[in-house]
Design a protein around this motif. Structure first.
Motif, PDB file in Angstrom:
ATOM      1  N   PRO A  62     -13.718   1.304  -6.694  1.00  0.00           N
ATOM      2  CA  PRO A  62     -12.416   1.926  -6.391  1.00  0.00           C
ATOM      3  C   PRO A  62     -11.448   0.881  -5.828  1.00  0.00           C
ATOM      4  N   LEU A  63     -10.181   1.008  -6.185  1.00  0.00           N
ATOM      5  CA  LEU A  63      -9.190   0.031  -5.761  1.00  0.00           C
ATOM      6  C   LEU A  63      -9.039   0.055  -4.245  1.00  0.00           C
ATOM      7  N   ARG A  64      -9.312  -1.086  -3.631  1.00  0.00           N
ATOM      8  CA  ARG A  64      -9.294  -1.191  -2.176  1.00  0.00           C
ATOM      9  C   ARG A  64      -8.025  -1.852  -1.664  1.00  0.00           C
ATOM     10  N   ARG A  65      -7.470  -2.810  -2.429  1.00  0.00           N
ATOM     11  CA  ARG A  65      -6.308  -3.557  -1.963  1.00  0.00           C
ATOM     12  C   ARG A  65      -5.282  -3.636  -3.083  1.00  0.00           C
ATOM     13  N   LEU A  66      -4.056  -3.214  -2.766  1.00  0.00           N
ATOM     14  CA  LEU A  66      -2.963  -3.197  -3.731  1.00  0.00           C
ATOM     15  C   LEU A  66      -1.925  -4.246  -3.340  1.00  0.00           C
ATOM     16  N   GLY A  67      -1.633  -5.155  -4.253  1.00  0.00           N
ATOM     17  CA  GLY A  67      -0.646  -6.200  -4.013  1.00  0.00           C
ATOM     18  C   GLY A  67       0.298  -6.326  -5.189  1.00  0.00           C
ATOM     19  N   PHE A  68       1.344  -7.113  -5.006  1.00  0.00           N
ATOM     20  CA  PHE A  68       2.281  -7.379  -6.093  1.00  0.00           C
ATOM     21  C   PHE A  68       2.715  -8.835  -6.034  1.00  0.00           C
ATOM     22  N   GLU A 103      -0.809   7.627 -17.015  1.00  0.00           N
ATOM     23  CA  GLU A 103      -1.156   6.882 -18.223  1.00  0.00           C
ATOM     24  C   GLU A 103      -1.702   5.499 -17.879  1.00  0.00           C
ATOM     25  N   LEU A 104      -1.073   4.832 -16.929  1.00  0.00           N
ATOM     26  CA  LEU A 104      -1.522   3.489 -16.540  1.00  0.00           C
ATOM     27  C   LEU A 104      -2.898   3.528 -15.910  1.00  0.00           C
ATOM     28  N   ALA A 105      -3.152   4.510 -15.058  1.00  0.00           N
ATOM     29  CA  ALA A 105      -4.466   4.617 -14.421  1.00  0.00           C
ATOM     30  C   ALA A 105      -5.556   4.793 -15.476  1.00  0.00           C
ATOM     31  N   GLU A 106      -5.275   5.596 -16.488  1.00  0.00           N
ATOM     32  CA  GLU A 106      -6.265   5.807 -17.547  1.00  0.00           C
ATOM     33  C   GLU A 106      -6.541   4.503 -18.292  1.00  0.00           C
ATOM     34  N   ARG A 107      -5.477   3.753 -18.601  1.00  0.00           N
ATOM     35  CA  ARG A 107      -5.659   2.488 -19.317  1.00  0.00           C
ATOM     36  C   ARG A 107      -6.383   1.460 -18.460  1.00  0.00           C
ATOM     37  N   LEU A 108      -6.071   1.401 -17.180  1.00  0.00           N
ATOM     38  CA  LEU A 108      -6.730   0.437 -16.301  1.00  0.00           C
ATOM     39  C   LEU A 108      -8.197   0.793 -16.097  1.00  0.00           C
ATOM     40  N   LEU A 159       7.950  -0.794  -7.411  1.00  0.00           N
ATOM     41  CA  LEU A 159       7.088  -0.872  -6.242  1.00  0.00           C
ATOM     42  C   LEU A 159       6.885   0.501  -5.606  1.00  0.00           C
ATOM     43  N   THR A 160       7.942   1.307  -5.567  1.00  0.00           N
ATOM     44  CA  THR A 160       7.818   2.639  -4.980  1.00  0.00           C
ATOM     45  C   THR A 160       6.845   3.491  -5.786  1.00  0.00           C
ATOM     46  N   ASP A 161       6.940   3.433  -7.106  1.00  0.00           N
ATOM     47  CA  ASP A 161       6.008   4.192  -7.939  1.00  0.00           C
ATOM     48  C   ASP A 161       4.585   3.645  -7.828  1.00  0.00           C
ATOM     49  N   MET A 162       4.452   2.322  -7.727  1.00  0.00           N
ATOM     50  CA  MET A 162       3.118   1.745  -7.554  1.00  0.00           C
ATOM     51  C   MET A 162       2.445   2.294  -6.301  1.00  0.00           C
ATOM     52  N   ALA A 163       3.196   2.302  -5.201  1.00  0.00           N
ATOM     53  CA  ALA A 163       2.604   2.684  -3.919  1.00  0.00           C
ATOM     54  C   ALA A 163       2.399   4.188  -3.786  1.00  0.00           C
ATOM     55  N   THR A 164       3.295   4.970  -4.355  1.00  0.00           N
ATOM     56  CA  THR A 164       3.237   6.422  -4.145  1.00  0.00           C
ATOM     57  C   THR A 164       2.544   7.169  -5.277  1.00  0.00           C
ATOM     58  N   ALA A 190      -3.526   7.091  -7.745  1.00  0.00           N
ATOM     59  CA  ALA A 190      -4.232   7.475  -8.966  1.00  0.00           C
ATOM     60  C   ALA A 190      -5.426   6.564  -9.234  1.00  0.00           C
ATOM     61  N   LEU A 191      -5.403   5.351  -8.661  1.00  0.00           N
ATOM     62  CA  LEU A 191      -6.506   4.395  -8.803  1.00  0.00           C
ATOM     63  C   LEU A 191      -7.481   4.461  -7.632  1.00  0.00           C
ATOM     64  N   GLY A 192      -7.268   5.392  -6.711  1.00  0.00           N
ATOM     65  CA  GLY A 192      -8.165   5.542  -5.574  1.00  0.00           C
ATOM     66  C   GLY A 192      -7.755   4.786  -4.342  1.00  0.00           C
ATOM     67  N   TRP A 193      -6.569   4.159  -4.383  1.00  0.00           N
ATOM     68  CA  TRP A 193      -6.080   3.363  -3.247  1.00  0.00           C
ATOM     69  C   TRP A 193      -5.336   4.237  -2.252  1.00  0.00           C
ATOM     70  N   ARG A 194      -5.403   3.840  -0.986  1.00  0.00           N
ATOM     71  CA  ARG A 194      -4.629   4.505   0.052  1.00  0.00           C
ATOM     72  C   ARG A 194      -3.821   3.459   0.806  1.00  0.00           C
ATOM     73  N   PRO A 195      -2.548   3.746   1.110  1.00  0.00           N
ATOM     74  CA  PRO A 195      -1.701   2.751   1.768  1.00  0.00           C
ATOM     75  C   PRO A 195      -2.193   2.410   3.161  1.00  0.00           C
ATOM     76  N   ALA A 196      -1.907   1.171   3.555  1.00  0.00           N
ATOM     77  CA  ALA A 196      -2.270   0.726   4.909  1.00  0.00           C
ATOM     78  C   ALA A 196      -1.383   1.428   5.918  1.00  0.00           C
ATOM     79  N   ASP A 197      -1.895   1.553   7.133  1.00  0.00           N
ATOM     80  CA  ASP A 197      -1.126   2.198   8.203  1.00  0.00           C
ATOM     81  C   ASP A 197       0.043   1.310   8.628  1.00  0.00           C
TER      82      ASP A 197
END
Length: 342
Positions: free
Chosen positions: A7-13, A291-296, A325-330, A335-342
């Motif tokens: 599961p996706l643990r860390r989200l960066g750009f 759609e992106l989550a399914e492809r990834l 970036l807003t759509d990536m984070a929210t 959808a990839l199992g990630w949760r934003p940092a506090d």
């Protein structure tokens, strides 16, 4: 939706930080604001590309020093700094300084090879030593040793009123564990693993060997497995994937059309290996977060990583980056199992 073993643990750009030659301050300010936004949205990391003699970030260490004073939590990386342009000792000093200023948030990514257009720039960059400079892995090893606290000189002590150290100062003890190698070949993956680095894999890999037409995801997966097989941490060794991913959930119709046109224009290069180096490019991914989550999740290499640094397209506008970036984070991250940092 298919499950992923990691599961996706860390989200960066990742951003290139483009600017107008007539108004460079505006472009740099935009980059700082985008990274500040990333922190507010909960991203775990922000990365900047390194560009020399172009209208992109030529001094990422300076830019990240500025970012470090406008953020408090988000990790800051370079993806990547080409070491052919750098003196490893001086770079080690700069990296350690910014790591201290940021509170231990720096993630320097580096690569090897001669500088781009070396024949044209050699006279300005290495006027006296161009023929003997080593642009291979030895340059990375020197940087690793210096960052990790190995001696740089056989002199230390007091001379008059000045005190000298035999290791790079300041020394940031954790920085040596946060050095990344940006590689696109089996050899690079192997070397990075053997030297205890982290591994950055992007949307470009080398199609090595003969046989059937190469599949990007399969080639990238082979690099990830080779890296972890050689790394002291094994399966726990850190790998970050950097595909171009463009969610469109909140995009306007005009933005969606431009994004689709951008990806379509770059698609032909993904059909077969390009150039003498046989570079294989991944298609840009554009669509809704679902759609992106399914492809990834169907991507063989993505299934074996739990960190990403999705690349922002080079030529978009500031407002486009805010939307993406807003759509990536929210949308996409959750959808990839990630949760934003506090």
């Amino acid at each position: 939706m298919p499950s992923t073993p990691r599961p996706l643990r860390r989200l960066g750009f990742l951003t290139i930080g483009l600017f107008d030659a007539a108004d460079p301050a505006r472009g740099h300010e935009s980059t700082l604001e985008i990274i500040e936004l990333g922190e507010r949205l909960g991203f775990d990391s922000a990365w900047v590309r390194h560009r020399h003699l172009q209208y992109g970030i030529s001094s990422p260490v300076a830019v990240l020093a500025a970012v470090s004073q406008r953020t408090r939590r988000i990790e800051l990386g370079t993806a990547v700094t080409p070491l052919g342009w750098e003196n490893p000792l001086r770079l080690a000093e700069d990296l350690a300084t910014v790591d201290i200023l940021s509170g231990g948030r720096l993630n320097p990514g580096v690569s090897v090879g001669p500088p781009t257009h070396f024949e044209q720039v050699a006279g300005a960059l290495y006027p006296d030593t161009a023929d003997v400079e080593d642009f291979g892995y030895e340059r990375v090893r020197r940087l690793l040793d210096l960052v990790r606290g190995k001696t740089a000189t056989d002199f230390s002590g007091v001379e008059g009123f000045e005190v000298f150290s035999d290791v790079v100062q300041p020394h940031s003890p954790g920085l040596g564990r946060r050095l990344w190698y940006g590689g696109g070949s089996l050899g690079s993956a192997r070397w990075a693993g053997e030297h205890g680095m982290n591994f950055l894999t992007s949307s470009v890999v080398k199609a090595e060997g003969d046989g059937a037409a190469p599949d990007f995801a399969a080639v990238q997966l082979s690099h990830i497995r080779e890296f972890r097989a050689r790394h002291p941490d094994g399966e726990a060794a850190r790998v970050s994937q950097g595909l171009v991913v463009i969610p469109t959930d909140s995009a306007t119709p005009e933005q969606r059309a431009r994004y689709a046109e951008y990806a379509a224009g770059r698609l032909p290069r993904t059909a077969s290996p390009q150039g003498p180096a046989r570079l294989l490019f991944a298609p840009d991914l554009v669509g809704t977060s679902a759609e992106l989550a399914e492809r990834l999740h169907a991507h063989a290499a993505f299934r074996e990583i739990d960190e990403v640094a999705f690349a922002l397209p080079f030529t978009f506008e500031h407002a486009d980056y805010v939307q993406i970036l807003t759509d990536m984070a929210t949308k996409l991250g959750p959808a990839l199992g990630w949760r934003p940092a506090d």
